[in-house]
Design a protein around this motif. Structure first.
Motif, PDB file in Angstrom:
ATOM      1  N   UNK A  19     -35.323 -36.957  16.217  1.00 28.04           N
ATOM      2  CA  UNK A  19     -36.450 -36.476  15.417  1.00 28.04           C
ATOM      3  C   UNK A  19     -37.142 -37.586  14.645  1.00 28.04           C
ATOM      4  N   UNK A  20     -36.363 -38.503  14.077  1.00 28.64           N
ATOM      5  CA  UNK A  20     -36.965 -39.633  13.365  1.00 28.64           C
ATOM      6  C   UNK A  20     -37.871 -40.437  14.294  1.00 28.64           C
ATOM      7  N   UNK A  21     -37.374 -40.721  15.490  1.00 25.01           N
ATOM      8  CA  UNK A  21     -38.171 -41.490  16.435  1.00 25.01           C
ATOM      9  C   UNK A  21     -39.365 -40.717  16.948  1.00 25.01           C
ATOM     10  N   UNK A  22     -39.164 -39.445  17.251  1.00 30.46           N
ATOM     11  CA  UNK A  22     -40.204 -38.613  17.843  1.00 30.46           C
ATOM     12  C   UNK A  22     -41.427 -38.477  16.945  1.00 30.46           C
ATOM     13  N   UNK A  26     -46.054 -41.098  17.644  1.00 26.22           N
ATOM     14  CA  UNK A  26     -47.508 -40.870  17.728  1.00 26.22           C
ATOM     15  C   UNK A  26     -48.307 -41.610  16.662  1.00 26.22           C
ATOM     16  N   UNK A  27     -47.666 -41.964  15.579  1.00 30.47           N
ATOM     17  CA  UNK A  27     -48.353 -42.668  14.489  1.00 30.47           C
ATOM     18  C   UNK A  27     -47.731 -44.046  14.268  1.00 30.47           C
ATOM     19  N   UNK A  60     -34.590 -45.361  17.670  1.00 31.86           N
ATOM     20  CA  UNK A  60     -34.094 -44.086  17.138  1.00 31.86           C
ATOM     21  C   UNK A  60     -34.203 -42.995  18.197  1.00 31.86           C
ATOM     22  N   UNK A  61     -35.339 -42.935  18.862  1.00 33.10           N
ATOM     23  CA  UNK A  61     -35.546 -41.924  19.897  1.00 33.10           C
ATOM     24  C   UNK A  61     -34.535 -42.078  21.026  1.00 33.10           C
ATOM     25  N   UNK A  62     -34.329 -43.305  21.481  1.00 34.80           N
ATOM     26  CA  UNK A  62     -33.379 -43.554  22.573  1.00 34.80           C
ATOM     27  C   UNK A  62     -31.952 -43.220  22.172  1.00 34.80           C
ATOM     28  N   UNK A  77     -23.691 -44.514  20.048  1.00 37.18           N
ATOM     29  CA  UNK A  77     -23.101 -44.514  18.706  1.00 37.18           C
ATOM     30  C   UNK A  77     -23.228 -45.902  18.077  1.00 37.18           C
ATOM     31  N   UNK A  78     -22.912 -46.913  18.849  1.00 36.11           N
ATOM     32  CA  UNK A  78     -23.024 -48.285  18.330  1.00 36.11           C
ATOM     33  C   UNK A  78     -24.473 -48.627  17.992  1.00 36.11           C
ATOM     34  N   UNK A  79     -25.412 -48.226  18.854  1.00 31.12           N
ATOM     35  CA  UNK A  79     -26.831 -48.472  18.585  1.00 31.12           C
ATOM     36  C   UNK A  79     -27.260 -47.754  17.311  1.00 31.12           C
ATOM     37  N   UNK A  80     -26.883 -46.492  17.183  1.00 38.37           N
ATOM     38  CA  UNK A  80     -27.241 -45.737  15.988  1.00 38.37           C
ATOM     39  C   UNK A  80     -26.668 -46.357  14.725  1.00 38.37           C
ATOM     40  N   UNK A  81     -25.419 -46.773  14.789  1.00 41.05           N
ATOM     41  CA  UNK A  81     -24.792 -47.410  13.621  1.00 41.05           C
ATOM     42  C   UNK A  81     -25.478 -48.729  13.285  1.00 41.05           C
ATOM     43  N   UNK A  82     -25.817 -49.500  14.292  1.00 45.14           N
ATOM     44  CA  UNK A  82     -26.523 -50.770  14.064  1.00 45.14           C
ATOM     45  C   UNK A  82     -27.891 -50.531  13.426  1.00 45.14           C
TER      46      UNK A  82
END
Length: 129
Positions: A19-22, A26-27, A60-62, A77-82
Motif C-alpha cells: 500500500x505504501x508503494x502503490x 502515481x505521484x 516498497x511495492x515489490x 523480508x530482508x528487503x523490507x527490513x532494509x
C-alpha cells in the motif's frame, strides 16, 4: 507460531508495504519533492535523497507484493527490513520522532517473520521447491 498466524503476519506487513508503494507511485514526482524538502535541513545531501525517493515506492511495492504472494519470502523480508532500517536512519536525521514507532513496529514484524520462516506454509515458495 503456527501456519495461520504466520500467514496473517506476512499478509499484514505485505499489505502495509504494498500500500505504501502503490499510493506513492502515481505521484512519484510530488513524493520525491516532498522527501527532498523534508531533508533540506539534514546532513543527508540531495544527491542521495533524490534517487532514494524515487526508488523507495518501487521497493516498497515489490517487497509488499512478494510478501503477499509468498514468493521469495526470505528475500522480501530482508528487503523490507532494509527499507525500514534506511527509513529509520533518515527519520532520525530529520528528528521526526513521531513516525519512528511505526517504522520500528515494521521491523518487529519482519524479525518475527524471519524468526518463524519455517511456518511459511501458505506461500508460492513451496511450489518452487
Amino acid at each position: 507460531m503456527n501456519n495461520i498466524s504466520y500467514l496473517m503476519l506476512r499478509l499484514a506487513i505485505g499489505l502495509s508495504m504494498f500500500g505504501h508503494g502503490l499510493v506513492r507511485l502515481p505521484k512519484l514526482s510530488g513524493f520525491s519533492k516532498w522527501m527532498v524538502k523534508s531533508f533540506e535541513g539534514s546532513m543527508l545531501p540531495e544527491i542521495i535523497v533524490v534517487p532514494f525517493s524515487y526508488a523507495l515506492p518501487v521497493l516498497e511495492l515489490c517487497a509488499g507484493l512478494l510478501l503477499l504472494i509468498g514468493l521469495f519470502t526470505r528475500q522480501a523480508i530482508l528487503l523490507g527490513a532494509l527499507i525500514m532500517l534506511m527509513l529509520i536512519f533518515g527519520t532520525t536525521l530529520i528528528e521526526n520522532w513521531a513516525i519512528l514507532p511505526s517504522q520500528l513496529f515494521h521491523v518487529v514484524f519482519f524479525a518475527a517473520l524471519m524468526n518463524y520462516i519455517d511456518d511459511n506454509s501458505w506461500a508460492l515458495d513451496l511450489k518452487l521447491k
